[in-house]
Scaffold this motif. Structure first.
Motif, mmCIF file in Angstrom:
data_model
loop_
_atom_site.group_PDB
_atom_site.id
_atom_site.type_symbol
_atom_site.label_atom_id
_atom_site.label_comp_id
_atom_site.label_asym_id
_atom_site.label_seq_id
_atom_site.Cartn_x
_atom_site.Cartn_y
_atom_site.Cartn_z
ATOM 1 N N UNK A 179 0.839 -1.211 0.000
ATOM 2 C CA UNK A 179 0.000 0.000 0.000
ATOM 3 C C UNK A 179 0.878 1.266 0.000
ATOM 4 N N UNK A 180 1.929 1.275 0.813
ATOM 5 C CA UNK A 180 2.792 2.463 0.897
ATOM 6 C C UNK A 180 3.499 2.755 -0.429
ATOM 7 N N UNK A 181 3.847 1.698 -1.150
ATOM 8 C CA UNK A 181 4.534 1.891 -2.427
ATOM 9 C C UNK A 181 3.626 2.516 -3.485
ATOM 10 N N UNK A 182 2.338 2.383 -3.309
ATOM 11 C CA UNK A 182 1.399 2.989 -4.273
ATOM 12 C C UNK A 182 1.385 4.511 -4.165
ATOM 13 N N UNK A 183 1.908 5.021 -3.038
ATOM 14 C CA UNK A 183 1.850 6.470 -2.812
ATOM 15 C C UNK A 183 3.246 6.983 -2.454
ATOM 16 N N UNK A 184 4.129 7.022 -3.466
ATOM 17 C CA UNK A 184 5.542 7.332 -3.194
ATOM 18 C C UNK A 184 5.783 8.760 -2.704
ATOM 19 N N UNK A 185 4.796 9.629 -2.882
ATOM 20 C CA UNK A 185 4.975 10.993 -2.434
ATOM 21 C C UNK A 185 4.401 11.225 -1.047
ATOM 22 N N UNK A 186 3.724 10.234 -0.501
ATOM 23 C CA UNK A 186 3.060 10.401 0.796
ATOM 24 C C UNK A 186 3.997 10.019 1.941
ATOM 25 N N UNK A 187 3.782 10.686 3.060
ATOM 26 C CA UNK A 187 4.567 10.425 4.262
ATOM 27 C C UNK A 187 3.634 9.861 5.355
ATOM 28 N N UNK A 188 4.217 8.968 6.129
ATOM 29 C CA UNK A 188 3.397 8.274 7.145
ATOM 30 C C UNK A 188 4.105 8.305 8.498
ATOM 31 N N UNK A 189 3.273 8.290 9.513
ATOM 32 C CA UNK A 189 3.810 8.169 10.886
ATOM 33 C C UNK A 189 3.428 6.795 11.443
ATOM 34 N N UNK A 190 4.369 6.182 12.179
ATOM 35 C CA UNK A 190 4.138 4.879 12.803
ATOM 36 C C UNK A 190 4.042 5.135 14.309
ATOM 37 N N UNK A 191 2.868 4.890 14.842
ATOM 38 C CA UNK A 191 2.606 5.206 16.253
ATOM 39 C C UNK A 191 2.484 3.913 17.074
ATOM 40 N N UNK A 192 3.241 3.858 18.173
ATOM 41 C CA UNK A 192 3.173 2.702 19.066
ATOM 42 C C UNK A 192 2.355 2.998 20.331
ATOM 43 N N UNK A 193 1.534 2.040 20.755
ATOM 44 C CA UNK A 193 0.675 2.204 21.937
ATOM 45 C C UNK A 193 0.732 0.925 22.782
ATOM 46 N N UNK A 194 0.500 1.090 24.116
ATOM 47 C CA UNK A 194 0.461 -0.061 25.032
ATOM 48 C C UNK A 194 -0.778 0.054 25.921
ATOM 49 N N UNK A 195 -1.000 -1.022 26.712
ATOM 50 C CA UNK A 195 -2.065 -0.938 27.718
ATOM 51 C C UNK A 195 -1.470 -0.335 28.983
ATOM 52 N N UNK A 196 -2.173 -0.333 30.022
ATOM 53 C CA UNK A 196 -1.735 0.365 31.232
ATOM 54 C C UNK A 196 -1.021 -0.542 32.238
ATOM 55 N N UNK A 197 -0.877 -1.819 31.905
ATOM 56 C CA UNK A 197 -0.152 -2.691 32.809
ATOM 57 C C UNK A 197 1.332 -2.345 32.783
ATOM 58 N N UNK A 198 1.977 -2.385 33.905
ATOM 59 C CA UNK A 198 3.361 -1.977 34.002
ATOM 60 C C UNK A 198 3.462 -0.491 34.274
ATOM 61 N N UNK A 199 4.706 -0.081 34.488
ATOM 62 C CA UNK A 199 4.894 1.345 34.788
ATOM 63 C C UNK A 199 4.696 2.180 33.522
ATOM 64 N N UNK A 200 4.390 3.411 33.758
ATOM 65 C CA UNK A 200 4.170 4.333 32.613
ATOM 66 C C UNK A 200 5.444 4.502 31.798
ATOM 67 N N UNK A 201 6.584 4.592 32.512
ATOM 68 C CA UNK A 201 7.866 4.774 31.809
ATOM 69 C C UNK A 201 8.200 3.557 30.949
ATOM 70 N N UNK A 202 7.935 2.402 31.562
ATOM 71 C CA UNK A 202 8.196 1.175 30.791
ATOM 72 C C UNK A 202 7.326 1.123 29.551
ATOM 73 N N UNK A 203 6.067 1.409 29.745
ATOM 74 C CA UNK A 203 5.142 1.379 28.604
ATOM 75 C C UNK A 203 5.539 2.390 27.523
ATOM 76 N N UNK A 204 6.003 3.569 27.915
ATOM 77 C CA UNK A 204 6.420 4.589 26.935
ATOM 78 C C UNK A 204 7.602 4.081 26.119
ATOM 79 N N UNK A 205 8.584 3.474 26.851
ATOM 80 C CA UNK A 205 9.775 2.982 26.145
ATOM 81 C C UNK A 205 9.427 1.849 25.208
ATOM 82 N N UNK A 206 8.578 0.940 25.684
ATOM 83 C CA UNK A 206 8.198 -0.202 24.853
ATOM 84 C C UNK A 206 7.444 0.250 23.600
ATOM 85 N N UNK A 207 6.578 1.259 23.735
ATOM 86 C CA UNK A 207 5.829 1.732 22.551
ATOM 87 C C UNK A 207 6.761 2.369 21.524
ATOM 88 N N UNK A 208 7.764 3.079 22.006
ATOM 89 C CA UNK A 208 8.729 3.705 21.080
ATOM 90 C C UNK A 208 9.547 2.641 20.353
#
Length: 461
Positions: free
Chosen positions: A380-409
């Protein structure tokens, strides 16, 4: 004296073949001074009769000549070739055929009209003969008598306003006379040779052509144009020359066509370069109907609204300003087309795929079973060579907030690296982790926490 008369007559004949100027409207007044010869010529019988007409007319031995200036004539040109004259002459008569006379005093007062024969044949001033008629009154000693006169003569120019004159006048008495001459009366010839001075011409512009003959009396001109000028010397007088200060041919009324394109220089915007009549003599190298001088693309056929430049892709942007001349585009992108972007459905499909990407437990490593999902995302991305995309990581709330932030990144960056390795340009992608900050479901249930553990791929532009 007889030899002198012969030489005088011969000289007149020779001069008549050279320079001549007649009295006319250019020089109305004339004064002639000369000698006269009275000729009673030979008689054809009888002691008291004069000879027959024209007998021995040129026999100078019969002439009576006073060897000094003896005749004065004043003339005025009336018009139409006619000159009015008045003259006075004197002589001494001692030669009358077979009559014994000596030093009879002769005086004549003459008046008449003379007609320039040049008016008939409309000749030049090279030679001007004339005929005249008139009358005179003569005094010879104790007798006086009037005569009817007929004259023939000519003028020859010898210098400016100075002319040699030669003429012969036959004088026939009005009535018979008594006295020293026979009853038929003293009919006779008077031959005249002299010098004539003429004047009266006005030449305002000083071009040598009198005002009376000058069609342009206040502007110096040429004789061939009756005193009118030809400023450019092309043989066409200024009044008939549409370009009086630039030489040109007669067929174009004196105007030149320097480049030979049939558009006269005075109307030609490009007089040194052959061009088209429709473009006022200017060339159109590419044939687009726009003169080269006004054509910003003179060697490529184009449109008037683009000053002669083409718009190959028809997007309203001239090729010379179009960064994508063969693809219809938009002005804000300098003629290039807007980049293709995923449709809403495709965007939803991307995120649906992204949410199914599986990672190792509490790690950022992508599980092998997600390879097909990532392959579909790459397609799909190759069909739109001029388009830019962001990849966003998310977690649930189990574990510490810092851990979850690092894991999502780490998981977002793990997906980015996979996509780059799959052929997507790195500059089109960005990765960011949001930890547990953006849940899409409740973290109180296992199902909710599963939805919150996700990866998203969103269109940036």
């Amino acid at each position: 004296m007889k030899n002198f008369i012969k030489i005088f007559i011969a000289s007149a004949v020779l001069l008549s073949a050279s320079l001549v100027q007649a009295q006319d409207e250019t020089n109305r007044w004339s004064v002639a001074l000369g000698i006269n010869a009275i000729d009673f010529y030979s008689i054809d019988g009888g002691d008291d009769n004069l000879g027959g007409y024209f007998e021995e007319l040129v026999d100078v031995s019969d002439y009576n000549i006073l060897p000094a200036p003896s005749r004065l004539e004043i003339g005025y040109y009336v018009g139409d070739g006619i000159v009015a004259t008045i003259a006075g002459s004197a002589n001494s008569i001692d030669n009358v055929y077979e009559m014994d006379v000596e030093d009879l005093f002769y005086v004549s007062v003459d008046g008449g009209l003379r007609y320039n024969l040049r008016e008939i044949y409309n000749g030049s001033d090279f030679f001007n003969p004339y005929l005249g008629i008139g009358g005179s009154y003569q005094f010879i000693e104790d007798i006086s008598f009037g005569t009817f006169n007929g004259t023939i003569g000519f003028d020859v120019k010898v210098a400016e306003n100075i002319y040699f004159n030669l003429q012969t006048t036959y004088k026939h008495p009005f009535e018979d006379q008594n006295g020293v001459f026979a009853a038929e009366g003293p009919r006779h010839f008077q031959h005249v040779a002299g010098v004539k001075f003429v004047w009266g011409a006005v030449d305002t512009d000083g071009d040598g052509i009198p005002d009376s003959k000058d069609d342009c009396p206040e502007t110096p001109g040429l004789e061939q144009f009756n005193g009118c000028p030809d400023s450019d010397g092309d043989g066409i007088k200024d009044s008939e020359d549409e370009c009086p200060y630039v030489a040109g041919p007669a067929e174009t009324n004196g105007c030149p066509d320097s480049d030979g394109d049939t558009v006269l220089d005075k109307d030609d915007k490009c007089p040194e370069t052959p061009g088209l009549v429709a473009l006022m003599g200017c060339p159109d190298s590419d044939g687009d109907g726009i003169a080269d001088g006004d054509d910003e693309c003179p060697n490529e056929a184009g449109l008037a609204k683009f000053n002669g430049c083409p718009d190959t892709d028809g997007d309203g942007i001239a090729d010379k300003d179009d960064e994508c001349p063969n693809e219809a585009g938009v002005a804000e992108l300098n003629g290039c087309p807007r980049p293709a972007v995923p449709t809403v459905q495709e965007q939803e499909q991307l995120n649906a795929y992204a949410k199914t990407i599986l990672f190792e437990l509490n790690k950022s490593d992508i599980q092998a079973q997600s390879a097909q999902t990532l392959s579909d995302i790459i397609d799909i991305l190759k069909k739109y060579p001029e388009s830019e995309f962001s990849i966003d990581g998310h977690t649930d709330s189990q574990g510490s907030e810092a851990y979850n932030q690092k894991l999502s990144e780490e998981r977002a960056n793990s997906v980015l690296r996979y996509l780059v390795n799959g052929g997507i340009e790195a500059n089109r992608l960005s990765a960011e982790g949001f930890g547990e900050s953006k849940p899409i479901a409740t973290n109180s249930t296992a199902a909710g926490r599963q939805q919150n553990r996700r990866t998203e791929i969103n269109l940036k532009k």
